[in-house]
Design a protein around this motif. Structure first.
Motif, PDB file in Angstrom:
ATOM      1  N   VAL A  67       0.855  -1.189   0.000  1.00  0.00           N
ATOM      2  CA  VAL A  67       0.000   0.000   0.000  1.00  0.00           C
ATOM      3  C   VAL A  67       0.887   1.233   0.000  1.00  0.00           C
ATOM      4  CG1 VAL A  67      -1.791   1.311   1.206  1.00  0.00           C
ATOM      5  CG2 VAL A  67      -1.824  -1.194   1.283  1.00  0.00           C
ATOM      6  N   LEU A  68       0.566   2.184  -0.856  1.00  0.00           N
ATOM      7  CA  LEU A  68       1.262   3.467  -0.914  1.00  0.00           C
ATOM      8  C   LEU A  68       0.299   4.547  -0.469  1.00  0.00           C
ATOM      9  CD1 LEU A  68       3.775   5.143  -1.821  1.00  0.00           C
ATOM     10  CD2 LEU A  68       2.688   5.319  -4.074  1.00  0.00           C
ATOM     11  N   CYS A  69       0.662   5.272   0.612  1.00  0.00           N
ATOM     12  CA  CYS A  69      -0.147   6.408   1.065  1.00  0.00           C
ATOM     13  C   CYS A  69       0.394   7.656   0.399  1.00  0.00           C
ATOM     14  CB  CYS A  69      -0.082   6.530   2.588  1.00  0.00           C
ATOM     15  SG  CYS A  69      -1.007   7.953   3.222  1.00  0.00           S
ATOM     16  N   THR A  70      -0.415   8.323  -0.399  1.00  0.00           N
ATOM     17  CA  THR A  70       0.055   9.471  -1.177  1.00  0.00           C
ATOM     18  C   THR A  70      -0.162  10.798  -0.471  1.00  0.00           C
ATOM     19  OG1 THR A  70      -2.039   9.770  -2.381  1.00  0.00           O
ATOM     20  CG2 THR A  70      -0.435   8.215  -3.311  1.00  0.00           C
ATOM     21  N   CYS A  71      -0.678  10.774   0.752  1.00  0.00           N
ATOM     22  CA  CYS A  71      -0.915  12.008   1.513  1.00  0.00           C
ATOM     23  C   CYS A  71       0.186  12.181   2.540  1.00  0.00           C
ATOM     24  CB  CYS A  71      -2.276  11.960   2.192  1.00  0.00           C
ATOM     25  SG  CYS A  71      -2.614  13.412   3.223  1.00  0.00           S
ATOM     26  N   SER A  72       0.938  13.265   2.449  1.00  0.00           N
ATOM     27  CA  SER A  72       2.046  13.494   3.369  1.00  0.00           C
ATOM     28  C   SER A  72       1.576  13.780   4.788  1.00  0.00           C
ATOM     29  CB  SER A  72       2.904  14.660   2.867  1.00  0.00           C
ATOM     30  OG  SER A  72       3.440  14.391   1.601  1.00  0.00           O
ATOM     31  N   THR A  73       0.414  14.373   4.930  1.00  0.00           N
ATOM     32  CA  THR A  73      -0.074  14.707   6.265  1.00  0.00           C
ATOM     33  C   THR A  73      -0.323  13.460   7.100  1.00  0.00           C
ATOM     34  OG1 THR A  73      -1.065  16.801   5.543  1.00  0.00           O
ATOM     35  CG2 THR A  73      -1.949  15.825   7.548  1.00  0.00           C
ATOM     36  N   ILE A  74      -0.889  12.412   6.491  1.00  0.00           N
ATOM     37  CA  ILE A  74      -1.219  11.198   7.242  1.00  0.00           C
ATOM     38  C   ILE A  74      -0.254  10.056   6.952  1.00  0.00           C
ATOM     39  CG2 ILE A  74      -3.662  11.829   7.326  1.00  0.00           C
ATOM     40  CD1 ILE A  74      -4.124   9.582   5.202  1.00  0.00           C
ATOM     41  N   GLY A  75       0.810  10.326   6.194  1.00  0.00           N
ATOM     42  CA  GLY A  75       1.734   9.268   5.800  1.00  0.00           C
ATOM     43  C   GLY A  75       2.382   8.563   6.973  1.00  0.00           C
ATOM     44  N   GLY A  76       2.804   9.338   7.979  1.00  0.00           N
ATOM     45  CA  GLY A  76       3.434   8.738   9.143  1.00  0.00           C
ATOM     46  C   GLY A  76       2.465   7.851   9.912  1.00  0.00           C
ATOM     47  N   VAL A  77       1.218   8.283  10.027  1.00  0.00           N
ATOM     48  CA  VAL A  77       0.190   7.483  10.689  1.00  0.00           C
ATOM     49  C   VAL A  77      -0.023   6.181   9.914  1.00  0.00           C
ATOM     50  CG1 VAL A  77      -2.227   7.400  11.400  1.00  0.00           C
ATOM     51  CG2 VAL A  77      -0.937   9.531  11.618  1.00  0.00           C
ATOM     52  N   ALA A  78      -0.049   6.276   8.599  1.00  0.00           N
ATOM     53  CA  ALA A  78      -0.238   5.079   7.778  1.00  0.00           C
ATOM     54  C   ALA A  78       0.904   4.085   7.982  1.00  0.00           C
ATOM     55  CB  ALA A  78      -0.359   5.467   6.306  1.00  0.00           C
ATOM     56  N   GLU A  79       2.131   4.551   7.939  1.00  0.00           N
ATOM     57  CA  GLU A  79       3.269   3.652   8.121  1.00  0.00           C
ATOM     58  C   GLU A  79       3.260   3.002   9.494  1.00  0.00           C
ATOM     59  OE1 GLU A  79       6.916   4.934   5.185  1.00  0.00           O
ATOM     60  OE2 GLU A  79       6.933   5.691   7.237  1.00  0.00           O
ATOM     61  N   SER A  80       2.774   3.711  10.500  1.00  0.00           N
ATOM     62  CA  SER A  80       2.780   3.166  11.860  1.00  0.00           C
ATOM     63  C   SER A  80       1.842   1.976  12.007  1.00  0.00           C
ATOM     64  CB  SER A  80       2.400   4.263  12.866  1.00  0.00           C
ATOM     65  OG  SER A  80       1.023   4.592  12.788  1.00  0.00           O
ATOM     66  N   HIS A  81       0.924   1.803  11.064  1.00  0.00           N
ATOM     67  CA  HIS A  81      -0.017   0.686  11.119  1.00  0.00           C
ATOM     68  C   HIS A  81       0.346  -0.431  10.142  1.00  0.00           C
ATOM     69  CE1 HIS A  81      -2.704   2.629  13.907  1.00  0.00           C
ATOM     70  NE2 HIS A  81      -2.810   3.696  13.125  1.00  0.00           N
ATOM     71  N   ALA A  82       1.558  -0.404   9.614  1.00  0.00           N
ATOM     72  CA  ALA A  82       1.955  -1.396   8.612  1.00  0.00           C
ATOM     73  C   ALA A  82       1.884  -2.816   9.161  1.00  0.00           C
ATOM     74  CB  ALA A  82       3.363  -1.087   8.096  1.00  0.00           C
ATOM     75  N   ALA A  83       2.343  -3.029  10.389  1.00  0.00           N
ATOM     76  CA  ALA A  83       2.378  -4.386  10.944  1.00  0.00           C
ATOM     77  C   ALA A  83       0.984  -4.985  11.014  1.00  0.00           C
ATOM     78  CB  ALA A  83       3.023  -4.371  12.326  1.00  0.00           C
ATOM     79  N   ALA A  84       0.002  -4.185  11.411  1.00  0.00           N
ATOM     80  CA  ALA A  84      -1.364  -4.680  11.513  1.00  0.00           C
ATOM     81  C   ALA A  84      -2.005  -4.873  10.149  1.00  0.00           C
ATOM     82  CB  ALA A  84      -2.199  -3.714  12.346  1.00  0.00           C
ATOM     83  N   THR A  85      -1.485  -4.181   9.154  1.00  0.00           N
ATOM     84  CA  THR A  85      -2.057  -4.258   7.808  1.00  0.00           C
ATOM     85  C   THR A  85      -1.721  -5.576   7.133  1.00  0.00           C
ATOM     86  OG1 THR A  85      -1.950  -1.850   7.612  1.00  0.00           O
ATOM     87  CG2 THR A  85      -2.154  -3.092   5.563  1.00  0.00           C
ATOM     88  N   GLY A  86      -0.528  -6.100   7.408  1.00  0.00           N
ATOM     89  CA  GLY A  86      -0.145  -7.394   6.845  1.00  0.00           C
ATOM     90  C   GLY A  86       0.603  -7.320   5.529  1.00  0.00           C
ATOM     91  N   VAL A  87       0.738  -6.126   4.962  1.00  0.00           N
ATOM     92  CA  VAL A  87       1.526  -5.932   3.737  1.00  0.00           C
ATOM     93  C   VAL A  87       2.382  -4.687   3.945  1.00  0.00           C
ATOM     94  CG1 VAL A  87      -0.218  -7.001   2.242  1.00  0.00           C
ATOM     95  CG2 VAL A  87      -0.235  -4.518   2.592  1.00  0.00           C
ATOM     96  N   PRO A  88       3.447  -4.504   3.165  1.00  0.00           N
ATOM     97  CA  PRO A  88       4.248  -3.275   3.309  1.00  0.00           C
ATOM     98  C   PRO A  88       3.408  -2.021   3.062  1.00  0.00           C
ATOM     99  CG  PRO A  88       5.410  -4.900   1.971  1.00  0.00           C
ATOM    100  CD  PRO A  88       4.016  -5.418   2.157  1.00  0.00           C
ATOM    101  N   VAL A  89       3.625  -1.014   3.895  1.00  0.00           N
ATOM    102  CA  VAL A  89       2.952   0.276   3.750  1.00  0.00           C
ATOM    103  C   VAL A  89       4.029   1.351   3.659  1.00  0.00           C
ATOM    104  CG1 VAL A  89       1.399   1.971   4.795  1.00  0.00           C
ATOM    105  CG2 VAL A  89       0.914  -0.482   5.037  1.00  0.00           C
ATOM    106  N   LEU A  90       3.967   2.156   2.611  1.00  0.00           N
ATOM    107  CA  LEU A  90       4.972   3.194   2.379  1.00  0.00           C
ATOM    108  C   LEU A  90       4.303   4.545   2.248  1.00  0.00           C
ATOM    109  CD1 LEU A  90       7.995   3.930   1.564  1.00  0.00           C
ATOM    110  CD2 LEU A  90       7.219   3.663  -0.821  1.00  0.00           C
TER     111      LEU A  90
END
Length: 218
Positions: A67-90
């Motif tokens: 998953v690629l999060c294209t919003c810089s404002t919430i990007g850090g929040v998105a990456e912090s949930h990568a483990a629970a997501t089950g796939v790489p989050v960038l």
């Protein structure tokens, strides 16, 4: 190979489709747009949308390789949930931040949304620490630009960003455009008599996300 993209503006969809067609033919993109996430993050702060981001990521991850999060404002929040997501989050701006640190040590972070500045500065500092490099960060908020973007005045939006870039470029080692929506302003600045690198996130972010999916450039 499927890459899911979490956007907070529908304007990003054709941008990333075009980059995929040019650089990564054969990579399947699946777009999810949640405009409300940015609106809430701007009003209440990125941490206020953590639960909503986690839910959006779970939706995005279904059937995706990354998953690629294209919003810089919430990007850090998105990456912090990568483990629970089950796939790489960038977050889309991470590769750009690493490039800015390499070009430093003085970096200007230019944004059109105030809520983007703090997470982007934190990301640049994180990448500098990872690289073991010093970094001096200057922030520039382009007044009036986001209102033009919301009004559909893309030319006016990019023009204000390009003017801000040209004003600051000579005093730093690199200029970082904090939002994916600003990317075309880098081309305008490149045509000006400015030697400073002007970095934007969509191409480099998509390249790294494609790599996480196991897909390489054409």
């Amino acid at each position: 190979m499927t890459l899911a993209l979490l956007h907070t503006s529908p304007a990003h969809v054709p941008v990333f489709d075009a980059l995929r067609d040019t650089d990564h033919p054969g990579l399947t993109l699946r777009h999810l747009v949640h405009e409300d996430l940015l609106a809430r993050a701007r009003a209440e702060g990125p941490d206020a949308v953590a639960d909503a981001v986690r839910a959006a990521l779970a939706e995005a991850a279904e059937g995706a390789d990354a998953v690629l999060c294209t919003c810089s404002t919430i990007g850090g929040v998105a990456e912090s949930h990568a483990a629970a997501t089950g796939v790489p989050v960038l977050r889309v701006d991470r590769p750009m931040a690493a490039a800015a640190v390499r070009a430093g040590p003085a970096v200007a972070v230019v944004a059109t949304v105030a809520s983007t500045l703090e997470p982007t500065v934190a990301l640049v500092r994180e990448e500098a620490a990872r690289a073991g490099r010093p970094v001096d960060i200057r922030t520039v908020l382009v007044d009036g630009a986001w209102e033009r973007f919301e009004a559909g005045d893309r030319a006016g939006y990019l023009g204000l960003v390009a003017e801000a870039v040209e004003r600051v470029a000579g005093s730093v080692g690199a200029v970082l455009l904090a939002q994916a929506s600003m990317a075309d302003a880098a081309d305008a600045a490149d045509r000006a008599p400015v030697a400073t690198p002007v970095l934007s996130s969509p191409r480099t972010g998509l390249r790294e996300a494609a790599r996480l999916c196991g897909h390489t450039e054409a």
